[in-house]
Design a protein around this motif. Structure first.
Motif, mmCIF file in Angstrom:
data_model
loop_
_atom_site.group_PDB
_atom_site.id
_atom_site.type_symbol
_atom_site.label_atom_id
_atom_site.label_comp_id
_atom_site.label_asym_id
_atom_site.label_seq_id
_atom_site.Cartn_x
_atom_site.Cartn_y
_atom_site.Cartn_z
ATOM 1 N N LEU A 123 0.828 -1.209 0.000
ATOM 2 C CA LEU A 123 0.000 0.000 0.000
ATOM 3 C C LEU A 123 0.859 1.255 0.000
ATOM 4 C CD1 LEU A 123 -2.871 -0.874 2.528
ATOM 5 C CD2 LEU A 123 -2.962 -0.860 0.030
ATOM 6 N N ASN A 124 1.937 1.223 0.775
ATOM 7 C CA ASN A 124 2.834 2.377 0.824
ATOM 8 C C ASN A 124 3.467 2.623 -0.541
ATOM 9 O OD1 ASN A 124 3.634 4.435 2.488
ATOM 10 N ND2 ASN A 124 5.254 3.298 3.498
ATOM 11 N N GLY A 125 3.825 1.539 -1.232
ATOM 12 C CA GLY A 125 4.395 1.682 -2.562
ATOM 13 C C GLY A 125 3.407 2.260 -3.557
ATOM 14 N N VAL A 126 2.152 1.829 -3.464
ATOM 15 C CA VAL A 126 1.118 2.358 -4.362
ATOM 16 C C VAL A 126 0.902 3.845 -4.113
ATOM 17 C CG1 VAL A 126 -1.338 2.247 -4.943
ATOM 18 C CG2 VAL A 126 -0.034 0.139 -4.633
ATOM 19 N N GLY A 132 3.056 5.932 -2.754
ATOM 20 C CA GLY A 132 4.249 6.639 -3.201
ATOM 21 C C GLY A 132 4.293 6.799 -4.715
ATOM 22 N N TYR A 133 3.867 5.764 -5.429
ATOM 23 C CA TYR A 133 3.839 5.832 -6.896
ATOM 24 C C TYR A 133 2.855 6.899 -7.369
ATOM 25 C CZ TYR A 133 3.009 4.418 -11.731
ATOM 26 O OH TYR A 133 2.864 4.411 -13.098
ATOM 27 N N CYS A 134 1.680 6.905 -6.753
ATOM 28 C CA CYS A 134 0.683 7.920 -7.116
ATOM 29 C C CYS A 134 1.188 9.315 -6.764
ATOM 30 C CB CYS A 134 -0.636 7.639 -6.401
ATOM 31 S SG CYS A 134 -1.439 6.095 -6.895
ATOM 32 N N LEU A 189 2.283 6.694 3.322
ATOM 33 C CA LEU A 189 1.304 6.524 4.393
ATOM 34 C C LEU A 189 1.737 7.226 5.673
ATOM 35 C CD1 LEU A 189 0.274 2.773 3.946
ATOM 36 C CD2 LEU A 189 -1.041 4.798 3.328
ATOM 37 N N GLU A 190 3.032 7.240 5.940
ATOM 38 C CA GLU A 190 3.524 7.914 7.141
ATOM 39 C C GLU A 190 3.213 9.404 7.077
ATOM 40 O OE1 GLU A 190 7.650 6.995 7.399
ATOM 41 O OE2 GLU A 190 7.306 4.863 7.049
#
Length: 211
Positions: A69-72, A74-76, A87-88
């Protein structure tokens, strides 16, 4: 302070609406399964291995899901011109008003909110490390440090949910669905307990003791 708060939140989020099926009148005695200490030790070691493997598997699954989820996110964020979005960062902004309500000075709410967000997404150990760095950099006043210390002092993050489900489900496999259904409520209860404890600690500390 955490124990009374835990009882309070558990009664609020999962109230007892029916008479408990377990009472002193219907407790069944546990049958002895082992005939010797060696047999008990062997069975305990075998059960312990299954317990540890179950915890590790759930821990990896939950941490991997949060990382995905964090990667998604960050990508967006990168596509929108915000490569620092994760997320952080999102939870850090969300927890700014909460930090202020707990008594943190407004100019330090973003720092404390970031710590709470880090603890919520990753774990409290990483958050405490970041808090130590903030303290060295002079970003936290004694009052903000006190409130943050109690706010972070809890085992409430996605990984802990996996550990809880994995550990208890291995001992009571027939309760896995029940555990999964209350895991989210337990997560929010744990967070609320930490925040309530931080509020009480800030109230009990004399104003002059903050320096």
């Amino acid at each position: 302070m955490s124990a009374p708060a835990a009882i309070c939140y558990s009664k609020l989020l999962l109230p007892e609406t029916r008479r408990s099926l377990t009472s002193i009148d219907n407790i069944q005695p546990v049958e002895k399964q082992d005939q010797s200490a060696l047999s008990a030790a062997t069975r305990g070691a075998t059960n312990g291995i299954a317990l540890i493997l179950n915890i590790i598997a759930n821990l990896v699954a939950f941490v991997s899901f949060i990382a995905f989820l964090n990667g998604v996110v960050g990508y967006c964020g990168g596509m929108l011109g915000r490569p620092d979005l994760d997320l952080e960062w999102i939870f850090g902004k969300i927890f700014i008003p909460l930090s202020w309500l707990m008594g943190v000075p407004w100019e330090e709410c973003e720092h404390v909110g970031t710590l709470i967000g880090l603890k919520t997404i990753v774990n409290e150990f990483v958050a405490y490390q970041r808090m130590g760095q903030m303290k060295k950099d002079g970003l936290l006043s004694p009052r903000a440090e006190l409130i943050a210390t109690y706010s972070l002092c809890g085992f409430t993050n996605p990984a802990s949910a996996g550990i809880m489900i994995g550990a208890i489900a291995s001992m009571a496999p027939n309760q896995r669905e029940t555990l999964s259904s209350i895991a989210v409520r337990a997560f929010f209860a744990g967070c609320g307990i930490c925040f309530m404890t931080a509020c009480i600690a800030a109230l009990l500390m004399p104003e002059g003791s903050f320096g």
